[in-house]
Design a protein around this motif. Structure first.
Motif, PDB file in Angstrom:
ATOM      1  N   SER A 161       0.819  -1.200  -0.025  1.00  0.00           N
ATOM      2  CA  SER A 161       0.108   0.011  -0.074  1.00  0.00           C
ATOM      3  C   SER A 161       1.026   1.347  -0.068  1.00  0.00           C
ATOM      4  O   SER A 161       1.883   1.124   0.532  1.00  0.00           O
ATOM      5  CB  SER A 161      -0.936  -0.121   1.228  1.00  0.00           C
ATOM      6  OG  SER A 161       0.035  -0.002   2.447  1.00  0.00           O
ATOM      7  N   SER A 162       0.440   2.326  -0.495  1.00  0.00           N
ATOM      8  CA  SER A 162       0.931   3.632  -0.678  1.00  0.00           C
ATOM      9  C   SER A 162       0.986   4.186   0.818  1.00  0.00           C
ATOM     10  O   SER A 162       0.088   4.255   1.475  1.00  0.00           O
ATOM     11  CB  SER A 162       0.462   4.660  -1.653  1.00  0.00           C
ATOM     12  OG  SER A 162       0.586   3.998  -2.930  1.00  0.00           O
ATOM     13  N   SER A 164       0.659   7.249   3.334  1.00  0.00           N
ATOM     14  CA  SER A 164      -0.216   8.417   3.435  1.00  0.00           C
ATOM     15  C   SER A 164       0.603   9.708   3.389  1.00  0.00           C
ATOM     16  O   SER A 164       1.768   9.772   3.350  1.00  0.00           O
ATOM     17  CB  SER A 164      -0.922   8.542   4.733  1.00  0.00           C
ATOM     18  OG  SER A 164      -0.065   9.034   6.104  1.00  0.00           O
ATOM     19  N   LYS A 165       0.047  10.623   2.608  1.00  0.00           N
ATOM     20  CA  LYS A 165       0.591  11.962   2.596  1.00  0.00           C
ATOM     21  C   LYS A 165       1.398  12.127   3.823  1.00  0.00           C
ATOM     22  O   LYS A 165       2.534  12.893   3.860  1.00  0.00           O
ATOM     23  CB  LYS A 165      -0.037  13.206   1.988  1.00  0.00           C
ATOM     24  CG  LYS A 165      -0.438  13.105   0.576  1.00  0.00           C
ATOM     25  CD  LYS A 165      -1.423  13.969   0.209  1.00  0.00           C
ATOM     26  CE  LYS A 165      -1.765  13.738  -1.198  1.00  0.00           C
ATOM     27  NZ  LYS A 165      -2.965  14.542  -1.828  1.00  0.00           N
ATOM     28  N   ARG A 176       3.303  11.475  -3.890  1.00  0.00           N
ATOM     29  CA  ARG A 176       1.818  11.178  -3.906  1.00  0.00           C
ATOM     30  C   ARG A 176       1.697  10.066  -2.984  1.00  0.00           C
ATOM     31  O   ARG A 176       1.926   8.829  -3.449  1.00  0.00           O
ATOM     32  CB  ARG A 176       1.186  11.070  -5.075  1.00  0.00           C
ATOM     33  CG  ARG A 176       1.432  12.192  -6.360  1.00  0.00           C
ATOM     34  CD  ARG A 176       0.650  12.011  -7.234  1.00  0.00           C
ATOM     35  NE  ARG A 176       0.048  11.039  -7.614  1.00  0.00           N
ATOM     36  CZ  ARG A 176      -0.733  10.488  -8.499  1.00  0.00           C
ATOM     37  NH1 ARG A 176      -0.655  11.384  -9.710  1.00  0.00           N
ATOM     38  NH2 ARG A 176      -1.679   9.673  -8.563  1.00  0.00           N
ATOM     39  N   GLY A 177       1.265  10.390  -1.662  1.00  0.00           N
ATOM     40  CA  GLY A 177       0.818   9.336  -0.840  1.00  0.00           C
ATOM     41  C   GLY A 177      -0.721   8.991  -1.012  1.00  0.00           C
ATOM     42  O   GLY A 177      -1.427   9.978  -1.638  1.00  0.00           O
ATOM     43  N   ALA A 178      -1.196   8.015  -0.265  1.00  0.00           N
ATOM     44  CA  ALA A 178      -2.530   7.882  -0.237  1.00  0.00           C
ATOM     45  C   ALA A 178      -3.128   8.853   0.921  1.00  0.00           C
ATOM     46  O   ALA A 178      -2.425   9.389   1.646  1.00  0.00           O
ATOM     47  CB  ALA A 178      -2.985   6.353   0.184  1.00  0.00           C
TER      48      ALA A 178
END
Length: 179
Positions: A161-162, A164-165, A176-178
């Protein structure tokens, strides 16, 4: 360093491989972390594990392999064909030194602390024997500092998973994060 006992069957010993390749790998920005010479394999095999601040990519592995072959071929017996493998330590390698944590910057790690508790966080930095990780708090993320001496075990977690920002901000990475 991993060293096999017994004969190396016309191949250089692991310590010789390290001596031969060390300076060349350092010039490329990597260090030889481990060498396995397996003379019992058919064909015999030399595995060189390299690590550096920049992750290995296929082009770099190809360049390091060519350089290693040029340096190793003259010291192997001509009648002994061998396979040469240049590789990275892989994600399952335990993080045991400050450089390992530094190289894992931005990666999710699972830590087991000496007092028995465990936590998962993202590596922000390591400085002066202290690891800073981003951990999930109630509704956000926070930075937590842990002395390296207080860590009994640390491994990188495979994370599909990416981040988070907010996590990216806290580890000092942009992108670019989730949400």
């Amino acid at each position: 360093m991993t060293q096999r006992t017994g004969s190396t069957g016309g191949l250089p010993a692991p310590s010789q491989v390290i001596d031969l390749l060390g300076a060349e790998f350092e010039r490329a920005g990597y260090e030889v972390e481990d060498v396995v010479v397996d003379a019992a394999a058919r064909p015999p095999k030399i595995v060189v594990v390299a690590d550096g601040d920049t992750p290995l990519n296929l082009d770099t592995v190809a360049e390091l392999s060519r350089a290693a072959s040029e340096l190793l071929d003259p010291v192997t017996e001509a009648s002994v064909p061998y396979i040469l493998e240049v590789t990275s330590p892989g994600v399952d390698r335990p993080l045991t030194a400050p450089k390992h944590f530094r190289r894992a910057h931005g990666r999710k790690v699972e830590l087991t602390l000496a007092e028995g508790s465990a936590l998962v966080g993202r590596v922000a930095e390591v400085d002066d024997g202290v690891l800073t990780v981003v951990v999930r708090a109630r509704s956000d993320f926070e930075l937590r500092q842990i002395k390296l001496d207080d860590i009994a075990k640390a491994v990188v977690q495979v994370d599909f998973s990416s981040p988070s920002k907010r996590e990216l901000e806290l580890v000092g990475q942009t992108g670019r994060g989730a949400d």
